[in-house]
Design a protein around this motif. Structure first.
Motif, PDB file in Angstrom:
ATOM      1  N   ARG A  83      -9.852  21.305   7.722  1.00  0.00           N
ATOM      2  CA  ARG A  83      -8.408  21.399   7.551  1.00  0.00           C
ATOM      3  C   ARG A  83      -7.876  20.312   6.621  1.00  0.00           C
ATOM      4  O   ARG A  83      -6.929  20.535   5.857  1.00  0.00           O
ATOM      5  N   LEU A  84      -8.478  19.159   6.662  1.00  0.00           N
ATOM      6  CA  LEU A  84      -8.062  18.092   5.748  1.00  0.00           C
ATOM      7  C   LEU A  84      -8.428  18.432   4.305  1.00  0.00           C
ATOM      8  O   LEU A  84      -7.640  18.195   3.379  1.00  0.00           O
ATOM      9  N   ASP A  85      -9.605  19.006   4.102  1.00  0.00           N
ATOM     10  CA  ASP A  85     -10.034  19.367   2.750  1.00  0.00           C
ATOM     11  C   ASP A  85      -9.181  20.478   2.159  1.00  0.00           C
ATOM     12  O   ASP A  85      -9.119  20.646   0.928  1.00  0.00           O
ATOM     13  N   ALA A  86      -8.517  21.254   3.013  1.00  0.00           N
ATOM     14  CA  ALA A  86      -7.671  22.351   2.527  1.00  0.00           C
ATOM     15  C   ALA A  86      -6.300  21.859   2.052  1.00  0.00           C
ATOM     16  O   ALA A  86      -5.536  22.629   1.456  1.00  0.00           O
ATOM     17  N   LEU A  87      -5.977  20.603   2.292  1.00  0.00           N
ATOM     18  CA  LEU A  87      -4.710  20.048   1.832  1.00  0.00           C
ATOM     19  C   LEU A  87      -4.725  19.853   0.319  1.00  0.00           C
ATOM     20  O   LEU A  87      -5.788  19.777  -0.304  1.00  0.00           O
ATOM     21  N   ASP A  88      -3.554  19.756  -0.266  1.00  0.00           N
ATOM     22  CA  ASP A  88      -3.459  19.423  -1.687  1.00  0.00           C
ATOM     23  C   ASP A  88      -3.601  17.911  -1.811  1.00  0.00           C
ATOM     24  O   ASP A  88      -2.619  17.164  -1.753  1.00  0.00           O
ATOM     25  N   LEU A  89      -4.832  17.472  -1.980  1.00  0.00           N
ATOM     26  CA  LEU A  89      -5.139  16.049  -1.944  1.00  0.00           C
ATOM     27  C   LEU A  89      -4.746  15.324  -3.225  1.00  0.00           C
ATOM     28  O   LEU A  89      -4.993  14.118  -3.356  1.00  0.00           O
ATOM     29  N   THR A  90      -4.118  16.033  -4.146  1.00  0.00           N
ATOM     30  CA  THR A  90      -3.612  15.375  -5.355  1.00  0.00           C
ATOM     31  C   THR A  90      -2.203  14.828  -5.152  1.00  0.00           C
ATOM     32  O   THR A  90      -1.694  14.106  -6.013  1.00  0.00           O
ATOM     33  N   LEU A  91      -1.577  15.180  -4.021  1.00  0.00           N
ATOM     34  CA  LEU A  91      -0.216  14.716  -3.779  1.00  0.00           C
ATOM     35  C   LEU A  91      -0.178  13.198  -3.644  1.00  0.00           C
ATOM     36  O   LEU A  91      -0.996  12.601  -2.946  1.00  0.00           O
ATOM     37  N   VAL A 141       0.840  -1.191   0.000  1.00  0.00           N
ATOM     38  CA  VAL A 141       0.000   0.000   0.000  1.00  0.00           C
ATOM     39  C   VAL A 141       0.877   1.244   0.000  1.00  0.00           C
ATOM     40  O   VAL A 141       1.771   1.378   0.832  1.00  0.00           O
ATOM     41  N   ARG A 142       0.623   2.141  -0.926  1.00  0.00           N
ATOM     42  CA  ARG A 142       1.373   3.392  -1.036  1.00  0.00           C
ATOM     43  C   ARG A 142       0.371   4.537  -1.159  1.00  0.00           C
ATOM     44  O   ARG A 142       0.073   5.009  -2.250  1.00  0.00           O
ATOM     45  N   PRO A 143      -0.203   5.012  -0.055  1.00  0.00           N
ATOM     46  CA  PRO A 143      -1.310   5.962  -0.127  1.00  0.00           C
ATOM     47  C   PRO A 143      -0.878   7.371  -0.510  1.00  0.00           C
ATOM     48  O   PRO A 143       0.140   7.887  -0.032  1.00  0.00           O
ATOM     49  N   GLY A 144      -1.678   7.989  -1.362  1.00  0.00           N
ATOM     50  CA  GLY A 144      -1.522   9.405  -1.612  1.00  0.00           C
ATOM     51  C   GLY A 144      -2.141  10.190  -0.460  1.00  0.00           C
ATOM     52  O   GLY A 144      -2.754   9.615   0.446  1.00  0.00           O
ATOM     53  N   LEU A 145      -2.004  11.515  -0.506  1.00  0.00           N
ATOM     54  CA  LEU A 145      -2.461  12.328   0.615  1.00  0.00           C
ATOM     55  C   LEU A 145      -3.972  12.254   0.798  1.00  0.00           C
ATOM     56  O   LEU A 145      -4.469  12.351   1.924  1.00  0.00           O
ATOM     57  N   ARG A 146      -4.722  12.055  -0.279  1.00  0.00           N
ATOM     58  CA  ARG A 146      -6.181  11.933  -0.136  1.00  0.00           C
ATOM     59  C   ARG A 146      -6.543  10.724   0.718  1.00  0.00           C
ATOM     60  O   ARG A 146      -7.406  10.806   1.596  1.00  0.00           O
TER      61      ARG A 146
END
Length: 416
Positions: free
Chosen positions: A358-366, A292-297
């Motif tokens: 605060r989580l939704d404000a992250l760059d969730l494409t990372l 498993v290699r999770p992205g930030l989302r």
């Protein structure tokens, strides 16, 4: 749970094979199932009890991750409960040994320095059907424990160690509950106890022994001495021997068992902020290459679910749940490019709505940041002189004065 190194999606509902096509399971499994008394653990992996971390919420995340690969998960141990607090029916201690309906087997860890109190605590757990397995803590290196003669300091007093293990095994045996022992190598390199303690535990009916391959003096510093695990495996021959220390990846776990002959592994700090490590471990021990290699989302989704589970664990107390979650933020975000200010803000959340914002404000494409997200978590610290009762090292025997002081020294607070 995000991207993986193979083409298989670890959260897909599509049935997945547990071995390469046409290859018998015996040829792909790294180890056979782990047998702890009457309990069969298909994946020979144990979540180490960690104060303030391995409550029901975090265990749920780890268990779900382990099961997501299509394999039966391992053994997930609750936070340490002190024998005195449990005997006194302390509310928080009873919460610690309260498990979810989906937790099977249920695993609790007990700490104590007085055989009678430890026996009484184990009788409560086993006799009231509060857990299916009890582990005894002889590995804790923190001063508040060792200065009372407990944890990693206790096996130095061989008769006291013997009496505690015997009391626990005898209290649990009528109820079919296996008792295991987790320990360190000893107090320091000049006061090693693990081989003797392992043999004693085995002779008294302990169902397994686990070794954190450091001394109390080393705390979490330096490199774990896996050769000590191999020596313990040679000394203890009739029950499983589990290895603990410096398992940061599935590859570390497989390497440990191959180098030491251990029957399974105990994972502690390596899974902090990475409950998905148990997905990797389950796959690796069954011969699969999925990781498993999770992205930030995916990380953000896990953090939010952790928050929901924490609130449920504290009976709907949102503030308490969020405060407890804060310590996990730095571990979850290790290696991800989110910035110091954002990390600080997430470590101060007080409501679930604020957490979501605060989580939704992250760059969730990372995507997954690679090795930067792996490796040691938290502070390893440096070697330090263990805090011990005055005169503790003068003799392996426990005199009457020490015995009386130990009964008074039973800790009354469980968990963190």
């Amino acid at each position: 749970m995000g991207d993986v190194t193979s083409t298989l999606d670890p959260v897909s509902t599509t049935p997945r094979p547990d071995r390469a096509p046409g290859v018998p399971p015996s040829e792909t499994r790294v180890l056979p199932p782990l047998q702890i008394g009457p309990i069969t653990v298909d994946t020979p992996v144990v979540l180490a009890p960690m104060a303030g971390v391995t409550n029901r919420a975090f265990r749920t995340l780890c268990r779900e991750a382990g099961a997501s690969q299509g394999f039966d998960p391992g053994l997930y141990v609750a936070e340490m409960v002190t024998s005195r607090a449990l005997v006194e029916r302390n509310v928080e201690s009873l919460r610690i040994v309260t498990f979810g309906d989906d937790e099977t087997p249920r695993s609790a860890q007990v700490y104590g320095v007085d055989p009678a109190t430890v026996g009484a605590a184990v009788k409560i757990i086993a006799g009231e059907d509060r857990a299916d397995h009890v582990d005894l803590n002889f590995g804790c290196p923190v001063p508040k424990v060792t200065r009372k003669g407990g944890g990693a300091a206790l096996p130095w007093k061989r008769q006291l160690f013997t009496d505690i293990v015997r009391a626990a095994v005898e209290a649990a045996e009528p109820h079919g509950v296996p008792v295991t022992v987790k320990m360190r190598k000893g107090i320091d390199d000049d006061h090693l106890t693990y081989l003797e303690a392992g043999r004693i535990a085995e002779s008294l009916g302990a169902a397994a022994v686990a070794l954190h391959a450091r001394t109390a003096a080393e705390h979490y510093s330096g490199t774990a001495d896996w050769t000590a695990i191999a020596r313990l495996k040679e000394a203890v021959t009739t029950v499983p021997v589990l290895g603990n220390g410096d398992i940061w990846s599935a590859e570390d776990a497989v390497r440990m068992v191959r180098e030491t002959g251990a029957d399974g592994v105990v994972v502690g700090r390596g899974c902090q902020g990475r409950p998905w490590l148990f997905a990797d471990l389950a796959a690796a021990f069954h011969g699969a290459e999925t990781r498993v290699r999770p992205g930030l989302r995916e990380v953000a989704d896990t953090i939010y679910r952790h928050g929901e589970l924490m609130i449920d664990y504290f009976d709907g107390d949102e503030g308490k749940g969020m405060r407890d979650l804060r310590k996990h933020m730095a571990w979850y975000l290790k290696g991800y490019a989110v910035g110091g200010e954002t990390r600080h803000a997430l470590a101060m959340v007080s409501t679930l709505a604020e957490l979501r914002e605060r989580l939704d404000a992250l760059d969730l494409t990372l995507g997954y940041p690679g090795e930067d997200a792996e490796g040691p978590r938290g502070r390893a610290g440096s070697p330090k002189q263990p805090h011990l009762p005055y005169g503790w090292l003068d003799s392996r025997d426990l005199d009457a004065e020490f015995e009386a002081r130990l009964r008074e020294a039973e800790l009354s607070v469980s968990g963190g």
